[in-house]
Enzyme design. Structure first.
Site, PDB file in Angstrom:
ATOM      1  N   GLN A  21      -4.679  -3.873  -4.457  1.00  0.00           N
ATOM      2  CA  GLN A  21      -4.228  -4.892  -3.379  1.00  0.00           C
ATOM      3  C   GLN A  21      -3.829  -6.146  -3.597  1.00  0.00           C
ATOM      4  OE1 GLN A  21      -8.086  -5.325  -1.183  1.00  0.00           O
ATOM      5  NE2 GLN A  21      -7.942  -3.232  -0.013  1.00  0.00           N
ATOM      6  N   THR A  71     -10.686  -5.235  -2.265  1.00  0.00           N
ATOM      7  CA  THR A  71     -11.910  -4.425  -2.246  1.00  0.00           C
ATOM      8  C   THR A  71     -11.418  -3.152  -2.597  1.00  0.00           C
ATOM      9  OG1 THR A  71     -11.027  -3.833  -0.020  1.00  0.00           O
ATOM     10  CG2 THR A  71     -12.854  -5.508  -0.123  1.00  0.00           C
ATOM     11  N   ARG A  75       1.843  -1.036  -1.637  1.00  0.00           N
ATOM     12  CA  ARG A  75       1.717  -1.812  -0.706  1.00  0.00           C
ATOM     13  C   ARG A  75       2.755  -2.429  -0.114  1.00  0.00           C
ATOM     14  NH1 ARG A  75      -3.971  -1.084  -0.387  1.00  0.00           N
ATOM     15  NH2 ARG A  75      -4.717  -0.327  -2.677  1.00  0.00           N
ATOM     16  N   HIS A 109      -9.781  10.164  -0.466  1.00  0.00           N
ATOM     17  CA  HIS A 109      -9.624   9.276  -1.441  1.00  0.00           C
ATOM     18  C   HIS A 109      -9.757  10.172  -2.616  1.00  0.00           C
ATOM     19  CE1 HIS A 109     -11.013   6.290   1.728  1.00  0.00           C
ATOM     20  NE2 HIS A 109     -10.367   5.558   1.046  1.00  0.00           N
ATOM     21  N   LYS A 148      -5.329   9.176   6.616  1.00  0.00           N
ATOM     22  CA  LYS A 148      -5.090   8.187   5.667  1.00  0.00           C
ATOM     23  C   LYS A 148      -5.325   8.993   4.166  1.00  0.00           C
ATOM     24  CE  LYS A 148      -7.606   4.223   3.479  1.00  0.00           C
ATOM     25  NZ  LYS A 148      -8.467   3.387   3.812  1.00  0.00           N
TER      26      LYS A 148
END
Length: 225
Positions: free
Chosen positions: A207, A203, A184, A120, A145
């Site tokens: 998003q 979260t 997204r 991240h 990821k």
């Protein structure tokens, strides 16, 4: 691969099976670090409640600020929760920089569970996505990821090009922040294995709620999905 299999719905301990069952998603990410109680017994009970849905379950615990954690807690407690809960789920997300990385991968292999190794970048795009990607692959998980904040549309394009270049790998990619919202929608088309969404409350920055996301995916990528 249909639209449902690309959508990961992020939940805490607030969403009910009745709310989830007809949404048509391919994965439930259980953000156990956002549960009301950081107690292994409580967390496993909440996981058990979702098993009748027969949707693959992903266990995620963020316990450090640089991972996007809201609650900061010890790695000892984190490992205790993982050890208790991992047998009940299908996958686990563990951060590349976590000191528990190797330990979690070993445990997951013993239990025949898949591992997402994640990285991240909460302030901006890393200078070299390829180097990050190589490091993630070297961790020997099942899926890698990368989530990075986009501070411009150029950042979104960089992630889009990177994702398309590696679309044959088990890769999840996303851009965070307001600039990243479009990611997204487009990154699944470029090759990202999942796009993350929410039902009641986001979260992560950028998003899009599940119903809006699904309708847009169906509209813009009908042949692909």
């Amino acid at each position: 691969m249909n639209i449902n299999s690309r959508i990961a719905l992020v939940i805490t301990d607030q969403e009910t099976n009745a709310q989830i069952k007809n949404l048509g998603v391919g994965l439930l990410e259980l953000r156990a670090d956002l549960f009301k109680k950081l107690d292994p017994a409580y967390i496993t009970d909440r996981i058990e409640r979702h098993k009748p849905l027969k949707i693959p379950l992903l266990l995620t615990l963020r316990n450090q600020k640089n991972e996007g954690a809201i609650k900061i807690f010890s790695n000892e407690l984190k490992m205790q929760i993982i050890t208790t809960a991992l047998p009940l789920v299908d996958m686990i997300d563990i951060e590349l920089r976590s000191p528990l990385l190797k330990q979690v991968i070993i445990l997951a292999r013993k239990l025949n569970k898949k591992v997402i190794v994640s990285s991240h970048y909460l302030k901006g795009m890393p200078r070299d996505l390829e180097s990050v990607f190589k490091e993630l692959l070297n961790a020997k998980g099942d899926i890698v990821k990368i989530a990075a904040k986009a501070n411009s549309f150029d950042d979104v394009l960089a992630m889009l090009n990177f994702t398309h270049r590696h679309h044959r790998h088990n890769l999840i990619s996303m851009c965070l922040g307001p600039w990243g919202t479009i990611s997204r929608l487009v990154l699944p088309a470029a090759g990202s294995r999942y796009t993350y969404t929410f039902l009641n409350k986001p979260t992560a920055s950028g998003q899009v709620d599940v119903k809006t996301l699904k309708s847009h995916l169906k509209f813009y990528f009908p042949s692909f999905l």
